[in-house]
Design an enzyme around this catalytic site. Sequence first.
Site, PDB file in Angstrom:
ATOM      1  N   CYS A  40      -6.889   2.438   9.697  1.00 34.65           N
ATOM      2  CA  CYS A  40      -5.947   1.315   9.779  1.00 34.65           C
ATOM      3  C   CYS A  40      -6.534   0.123  10.516  1.00 34.65           C
ATOM      4  O   CYS A  40      -5.906  -0.941  10.565  1.00 34.65           O
ATOM      5  CB  CYS A  40      -4.654   1.765  10.449  1.00 34.65           C
ATOM      6  SG  CYS A  40      -3.894   3.158   9.607  1.00 34.65           S
ATOM      7  N   CYS A  67       9.655   3.363  11.432  1.00 34.55           N
ATOM      8  CA  CYS A  67       8.310   3.709  10.954  1.00 34.55           C
ATOM      9  C   CYS A  67       7.809   2.690   9.934  1.00 34.55           C
ATOM     10  O   CYS A  67       8.588   2.201   9.122  1.00 34.55           O
ATOM     11  CB  CYS A  67       8.325   5.087  10.300  1.00 34.55           C
ATOM     12  SG  CYS A  67       8.814   6.402  11.420  1.00 34.55           S
ATOM     13  N   ILE A  75       4.759   2.556   3.223  1.00 36.70           N
ATOM     14  CA  ILE A  75       3.646   2.391   2.289  1.00 36.70           C
ATOM     15  C   ILE A  75       3.664   0.952   1.776  1.00 36.70           C
ATOM     16  O   ILE A  75       4.737   0.411   1.500  1.00 36.70           O
ATOM     17  CB  ILE A  75       3.829   3.387   1.129  1.00 36.70           C
ATOM     18  CG1 ILE A  75       3.681   4.819   1.658  1.00 36.70           C
ATOM     19  CG2 ILE A  75       2.878   3.111  -0.008  1.00 36.70           C
ATOM     20  CD1 ILE A  75       4.203   5.865   0.679  1.00 36.70           C
ATOM     21  N   HIS A  82       2.568  -2.376   6.277  1.00 37.27           N
ATOM     22  CA  HIS A  82       1.313  -1.810   6.785  1.00 37.27           C
ATOM     23  C   HIS A  82       0.474  -1.329   5.598  1.00 37.27           C
ATOM     24  O   HIS A  82       0.439  -0.152   5.286  1.00 37.27           O
ATOM     25  CB  HIS A  82       1.639  -0.661   7.760  1.00 37.27           C
ATOM     26  CG  HIS A  82       0.448  -0.079   8.443  1.00 37.27           C
ATOM     27  ND1 HIS A  82      -0.711  -0.788   8.668  1.00 37.27           N
ATOM     28  CD2 HIS A  82       0.234   1.160   8.970  1.00 37.27           C
ATOM     29  CE1 HIS A  82      -1.578  -0.005   9.304  1.00 37.27           C
ATOM     30  NE2 HIS A  82      -1.036   1.181   9.491  1.00 37.27           N
TER      31      HIS A  82
END
Lengths: 110, 389
Positions: free
Chosen positions: B86, B210, B213, B329
């Site tokens: 990441c 959270c 995708i 993300h």
Amino acid sequence: VKAALVGTRCDACGATTYPRVARCPGCGAAEGCHEIALPTGGTIAEATVMTVALPNMPAPYAVGFVRLDNGVEVYCRLGRPGAASSVPPRGARVELVSGENGDWWAEVAV
Amino acid sequence: VTLASIAGVGMTPFGRLPDRSLGEIAAPAVSAALEDAAVSANELDIAFVGNAIGGMATGQESIRGQVILRYSGITGIPIVNVENACASASTALHQAILAVRSGLYRTALALGVEKMYVGDTGRTLSMIASASDVAEFERHGLQFTSLYAMAAARYLREFPDNSVQDFAGVAAKNSANGERNPYAQFRRARTVAEVMDSRVIAEPLTLLMCSSIADGAAAAVVTSEPIDGAVDVLASVIRSGRYRADHSAPQPSSVATAAAAAYDQAGVAPTDVGVVEVHDAAAPQELMHVEDLALVGRGEAGHALREHRFSLDGELPVNPSGGLTSRGHAIGATGLAQIAELVWQLRGEADSRQVRFDGRSRRVGLALNTGGRTVDDRAAIAVHVLELT
């Protein structure tokens, strides 16, 4: 059957590592790392239950960090595969047990 | 000391782009960065392409950068493929800065691009899990959310002034920012109650705490040439997580270590920083990160959040882009999406989500991007400090 994990102990600085290493990440010594069998007993340092499945892992399943009796911490599943999952309390005694094909996990000691 | 200047940035809005190749996802970000920098593709001397899981997603395990950039008309120059989970994009930026700082190259492109939607969520989750030490973690079904959940639980025990409502507060604040960001994946403001009531992923984390995708890309043109009104790079620090010898004592945070090195390199104090993008892969991480970055004291982040200090109109806006939970993300692109946001904020071009630098003598921004997991720690930590001069 208890899980026989193999780690490394460094003669130079005394650091114990898991998984095993060729050179010590603690002190960088070129020699003196030798393989040791890790203890199979320990306590739950932290735990949680995953509610999201992976292709190889039906949910829910409990995971956490187990602090082995020699101080090494390992991340692993808590409880037999497929067993109903609840979060074991921190500090609970666990035993590392082995399954098929090199699989292993921690089970709360009874 | 200025390491390099960022001449231009661009983004492909994060979202669900299932029918597009990596090259197609990257192209709008590359074009926007080149246009912003007023640089033509022919003027680039070198390119670094950050991507984490494109090999698994598409089968293109090698030379992804060359394949991706050909679609944008960039060939012939050195193209270096960069993978750091990441933190791939910020690692690509670090390499671009090194390249121009070395004097061997004058103008470098740093690109981060990711394609995570492959029509099979389980497969995507497995691809994400490959950012760990697979030989150790795969059999245990590692998901990064389990690590964030346990870190969050530990944080609440250690600092009981903070609560799960504060985690939800972070996600709610960032959703309000994302609502104002045309590059964000999720553009809907959520209430604390909505975040709390979304389904549990791993106690105490709920779905809306959270990151999800995403597909997307972000790019920056980096140059050694001084440019009037450019955003300068004051610090570019990359670290890997450390081996941990003693598990009985708390480990010094590798983020705090990297941050201290970045402040030292930049010659700025935490109080000089006026806008921050941090790696809220799960919302509680934002609170821990602002503490690791010494922007607030240990255990004080929840209180500062409740006082709206991290809001767009607060004294230290955090994740004005919406962060990983709302901007999204797209893992190998996130680091440069943070940089693009900082550049727009520092230049005053962030429209309805523009932060103010009232009362500040300098315009300084900081980005924290982390990635992956070894058995000991995070695999990669990247801190960049930028200033508009």
